[in-house]
Design a protein around this motif. Structure first.
Motif, short mmCIF file in Angstrom:
data_model
loop_
_atom_site.label_atom_id
_atom_site.label_comp_id
_atom_site.label_asym_id
_atom_site.label_seq_id
_atom_site.Cartn_x
_atom_site.Cartn_y
_atom_site.Cartn_z
N PRO A 109 -33.78 -8.38 28.86
CA PRO A 109 -32.52 -7.84 28.34
C PRO A 109 -32.16 -6.50 28.95
N PHE A 147 -29.35 -13.46 17.21
CA PHE A 147 -30.61 -13.71 17.91
C PHE A 147 -30.49 -14.89 18.87
N GLY A 180 -27.15 -4.03 17.87
CA GLY A 180 -28.43 -4.71 17.79
C GLY A 180 -28.61 -5.77 18.85
N GLN A 181 -29.34 -6.83 18.50
CA GLN A 181 -29.66 -7.89 19.45
C GLN A 181 -28.44 -8.81 19.67
N CYS A 182 -28.19 -9.12 20.93
CA CYS A 182 -27.12 -10.05 21.31
C CYS A 182 -27.73 -10.95 22.38
N LEU A 183 -28.34 -12.05 21.94
CA LEU A 183 -29.22 -12.82 22.81
C LEU A 183 -28.78 -14.28 22.91
N THR A 236 -29.78 -2.82 27.85
CA THR A 236 -29.17 -2.11 26.73
C THR A 236 -27.65 -2.11 26.86
N HIS A 274 -27.69 -7.00 13.62
CA HIS A 274 -27.72 -7.68 14.91
C HIS A 274 -26.54 -8.64 15.06
N ARG A 323 -28.80 -4.75 22.61
CA ARG A 323 -29.64 -5.43 23.60
C ARG A 323 -29.00 -6.76 23.96
#
Length: 257
Positions: free
Chosen positions: A163, A64, A103-106, A165, A61, A126
């Motif tokens: 989110p 987070f 992965g996650q990019c939040l 994609t 990721h 994401r």
């Protein structure tokens, strides 16, 4: 956990600065990570040989997001100002800043990514700004996202916290390209797109293209920061939302108690 939150090295005969978030799997953008990114950029961006920066990550990721604990009363003022200074350093970089995301990019991690020039993402990455779910908002994303994509799509992300994609982010214009190997895609773009150019001319081209944009972001981010500090964090719901997240319970908003 690695000793340092960020790995820093030069690639392509010194022409490409590599910054790698190095605290998987979460790669939280906390005070040490913020300081490390800011210091690396401060130390190297003035190198006249430099033609680009690539930010990527260890682990599955990108990030987070920011440290929720650092958003609580007594900590958020220093955290926010330090984070915004680092984001502005990326926005105002004199060379193209490339970002490779899987992965996650939040949250704060996404704000690091969108501060750069070109994002290369895996199709199933994401991207999301979930701050509103915690009762707060994201100042850098609030001013950068509407500049990078259609306003309606930007506001949908900011107001819902939902989110998208990597594939959807590409369709919306937020992501430059999607690839199963975004790091390789970014390196290929550097090699074929700008590596052969004049370093001094490239810097002037970046200034010509981004000068007015940089000034808009600088002005609007100061306004958003003031709104966050002077109004948002004076409300009960902002503190309640952050506290509820840390306590792993539903937030009890003021209007619904």
């Amino acid at each position: 956990m690695s000793a340092a939150p960020l790995k820093v090295w030069h690639d392509r005969d010194g022409r490409l600065l590599r910054l790698r978030l190095a605290r998987p799997k979460a790669n939280i953008v906390d005070a040490p990570m913020i300081a490390a990114i800011d210091a690396a950029l401060s130390d190297h961006l003035d190198d006249p040989r430099l033609m680009g920066v690539l930010i990527d990550h260890e682990g599955p990721h990108f990030s987070f997001g920011a440290s929720v604990e650092e958003h609580l009363p007594g900590q958020y003022e220093a955290m926010l100002r330090g984070f915004h200074a680092m984001v502005l350093r990326i926005v105002a970089a004199p060379v193209p800043v490339l970002v490779a995301v899987r992965g996650q990019c939040l949250g704060g991690g996404m704000e690091v990514a969108i501060a750069g020039n070109l994002i290369f993402a895996a199709p199933d990455a994401r991207f999301g700004q979930p701050e509103i779910v915690l009762g707060v908002f994201a100042p850098p994303a609030s001013v950068i996202l509407p500049e990078r994509m259609e306003r309606c799509a930007a506001e949908a992300m900011l107001f819902s916290g939902q989110p998208v994609t990597g594939t959807e982010a590409h369709r919306l214009g937020l992501v430059h390209s999607v690839s199963d190997d975004p790091e390789r895609a970014a390196l290929d773009w550097f090699d074929s797109g700008i590596a052969g150019h004049s370093p001094s001319s490239l810097r002037l081209a970046v200034r010509a293209a981004r000068g007015p944009y940089v000034e808009r972001i600088r002005t609007r981010l100061a306004e958003a920061e003031a709104l966050y500090l002077n109004e948002l964090m004076q409300t009960r719901d902002a503190v309640e939302g952050l506290t509820a997240f840390l306590e792993k319970r539903p937030a009890q908003w003021e209007a619904t108690r």
